[in-house]
Design a protein around this motif. Sequence first.
Motif, mmCIF file in Angstrom:
data_model
loop_
_atom_site.group_PDB
_atom_site.id
_atom_site.type_symbol
_atom_site.label_atom_id
_atom_site.label_comp_id
_atom_site.label_asym_id
_atom_site.label_seq_id
_atom_site.Cartn_x
_atom_site.Cartn_y
_atom_site.Cartn_z
ATOM 1 N N GLU A 47 -77.600 37.647 -49.579
ATOM 2 C CA GLU A 47 -77.783 36.813 -50.770
ATOM 3 C C GLU A 47 -78.665 35.597 -50.487
ATOM 4 O O GLU A 47 -79.044 34.878 -51.415
ATOM 5 C CB GLU A 47 -76.425 36.377 -51.321
ATOM 6 C CG GLU A 47 -75.671 37.491 -52.010
ATOM 7 C CD GLU A 47 -76.391 38.016 -53.246
ATOM 8 O OE1 GLU A 47 -76.509 37.265 -54.228
ATOM 9 O OE2 GLU A 47 -76.844 39.175 -53.224
ATOM 10 N N ASN A 48 -79.004 35.377 -49.227
ATOM 11 C CA ASN A 48 -80.009 34.358 -48.911
ATOM 12 C C ASN A 48 -81.381 34.754 -49.447
ATOM 13 O O ASN A 48 -82.273 33.902 -49.581
ATOM 14 C CB ASN A 48 -80.094 34.132 -47.403
ATOM 15 C CG ASN A 48 -80.421 35.394 -46.637
ATOM 16 O OD1 ASN A 48 -79.782 36.433 -46.834
ATOM 17 N ND2 ASN A 48 -81.399 35.337 -45.745
ATOM 18 N N VAL A 59 -66.007 36.285 -46.955
ATOM 19 C CA VAL A 59 -66.715 35.500 -47.966
ATOM 20 C C VAL A 59 -66.564 34.008 -47.680
ATOM 21 O O VAL A 59 -65.433 33.502 -47.646
ATOM 22 C CB VAL A 59 -66.161 35.796 -49.381
ATOM 23 C CG1 VAL A 59 -67.074 35.182 -50.441
ATOM 24 C CG2 VAL A 59 -66.001 37.292 -49.619
ATOM 25 N N PRO A 60 -67.654 33.263 -47.483
ATOM 26 C CA PRO A 60 -67.539 31.804 -47.364
ATOM 27 C C PRO A 60 -66.993 31.227 -48.666
ATOM 28 O O PRO A 60 -67.400 31.655 -49.752
ATOM 29 C CB PRO A 60 -68.981 31.345 -47.119
ATOM 30 C CG PRO A 60 -69.724 32.571 -46.702
ATOM 31 C CD PRO A 60 -69.051 33.713 -47.380
ATOM 32 N N LEU A 90 -83.503 36.062 -40.049
ATOM 33 C CA LEU A 90 -83.201 35.662 -41.412
ATOM 34 C C LEU A 90 -82.809 34.188 -41.438
ATOM 35 O O LEU A 90 -82.047 33.729 -40.584
ATOM 36 C CB LEU A 90 -82.046 36.491 -41.979
ATOM 37 C CG LEU A 90 -82.306 37.980 -42.243
ATOM 38 C CD1 LEU A 90 -81.002 38.674 -42.612
ATOM 39 C CD2 LEU A 90 -83.350 38.158 -43.338
ATOM 40 N N VAL A 91 -83.311 33.454 -42.423
ATOM 41 C CA VAL A 91 -82.938 32.052 -42.613
ATOM 42 C C VAL A 91 -81.676 32.005 -43.461
ATOM 43 O O VAL A 91 -81.670 32.476 -44.602
ATOM 44 C CB VAL A 91 -84.076 31.276 -43.295
ATOM 45 C CG1 VAL A 91 -83.632 29.845 -43.594
ATOM 46 C CG2 VAL A 91 -85.322 31.279 -42.412
ATOM 47 N N VAL A 92 -80.602 31.462 -42.897
ATOM 48 C CA VAL A 92 -79.338 31.360 -43.623
ATOM 49 C C VAL A 92 -78.781 29.946 -43.497
ATOM 50 O O VAL A 92 -79.057 29.232 -42.543
ATOM 51 C CB VAL A 92 -78.291 32.376 -43.121
ATOM 52 C CG1 VAL A 92 -78.769 33.800 -43.339
ATOM 53 C CG2 VAL A 92 -77.944 32.141 -41.650
ATOM 54 N N GLU A 93 -77.969 29.567 -44.472
ATOM 55 C CA GLU A 93 -77.318 28.262 -44.474
ATOM 56 C C GLU A 93 -76.119 28.249 -43.532
ATOM 57 O O GLU A 93 -75.638 29.297 -43.091
ATOM 58 C CB GLU A 93 -76.824 27.927 -45.883
ATOM 59 C CG GLU A 93 -77.908 27.821 -46.926
ATOM 60 C CD GLU A 93 -77.348 27.523 -48.305
ATOM 61 O OE1 GLU A 93 -76.143 27.220 -48.412
ATOM 62 O OE2 GLU A 93 -78.120 27.585 -49.267
ATOM 63 N N ILE A 131 -70.882 38.307 -46.235
ATOM 64 C CA ILE A 131 -71.728 37.754 -47.283
ATOM 65 C C ILE A 131 -72.557 36.603 -46.718
ATOM 66 O O ILE A 131 -72.025 35.549 -46.364
ATOM 67 C CB ILE A 131 -70.895 37.262 -48.484
ATOM 68 C CG1 ILE A 131 -69.934 38.347 -48.958
ATOM 69 C CG2 ILE A 131 -71.827 36.827 -49.610
ATOM 70 C CD1 ILE A 131 -70.585 39.646 -49.370
ATOM 71 N N LEU A 132 -73.878 36.834 -46.614
ATOM 72 C CA LEU A 132 -74.814 35.753 -46.278
ATOM 73 C C LEU A 132 -75.143 35.058 -47.579
ATOM 74 O O LEU A 132 -76.055 35.434 -48.314
ATOM 75 C CB LEU A 132 -76.064 36.336 -45.611
ATOM 76 C CG LEU A 132 -75.834 37.146 -44.338
ATOM 77 C CD1 LEU A 132 -77.153 37.684 -43.788
ATOM 78 C CD2 LEU A 132 -75.109 36.314 -43.273
#
Length: 330
Positions: A46-47, A179-180, A280-283, A310-311
């Motif tokens: 989802e990023n 899931v965050p 991949l760039v993720v938070e 879940i990214l």
Amino acid sequence: MNTTGIGLQEVRAAYQRIQGWIHRTPVFTNEGLNKVSGRQLFFKAENLQKTGAFKARGACNAVFLEKEENPKSPGVVTHSSGNHGQAVAYAAKCAGLPCSVVVPKGTPKVKCDAIVNYGAELVFCEPSPAARKEVCAQIAEATGKAIIHPFDNYNVMAGQGTIALELLEEVPDLDAILVPISGGGMTSGIAVATHGLNPNCRVYAVEPFGKELQRSLENKKRMWDNPPRFLETIADAIRTQQVGDLTFPILCDYAESKVFSVTDDQMIEGMRFIFERMKLVVEAASGAAVYAAMNSLEDVTPPPRKVGVILCGGNVDLDHLPWIDRKTSY
């Protein structure tokens, strides 16, 4: 509509409503991470979603429904730590509605710039949950704009639940999904959809250290002190300590009471793994779920072997990567 206000039917209806305005995000695997974790991991990216985070799904569903149900709507307003604000601004632009977004002072510039670029009015408030709600309510009262709450809104939850529709279509036999969690909108939507599609798949929330959600889920009673506050964490997307009044009963019914708590350093470790191994760039919030998938699942019985992760977003300020900032602050 079921007694919780959201079910698989609402999630499927949301998908029909929004699918032309969002990305069907890919599901990635990585053999190196599978070996490290000792299980098969499936990363829902989802990023790579519109606006850089899963929030576009819920925002589009809620804003489009506002336009459908109120063709003369004066617009929408929301409060956000950034990702939901971007998403509502994007959805309002698609729907042709005016939009205001209230964000706390200190919200990352990359998120503020994106909100403005989508054509929304940006309003700053003091960095507390109460200030966010108060300023948002003032704008709604003065303008007549509809409030699109970032998580305590069934239409938002239904939109977020479409993540599970896509993930379980590709990997229908998952044992668990991590899931965050912040206010609980995404976790609630995913838990409801997962229960309807594969009741044997367990949904686990991953929280920043200090949230203490597990105690409330185990007791099926809100155990937090008031007033609500933000947590001290690098993960600005999941700073909210308390989940919502509407999301909490859904989490009690459909999510596992076991919750994985992750420190800032552990989030950074998860972020770096995805940066380095998957490019991949993720938070940091995504890093929390990655860390839990790699290190925490032997704590549950039976240990899941096929796990969705879940990214949730990729809106990172590249001038302030946390592993660099933390080194220079010493």
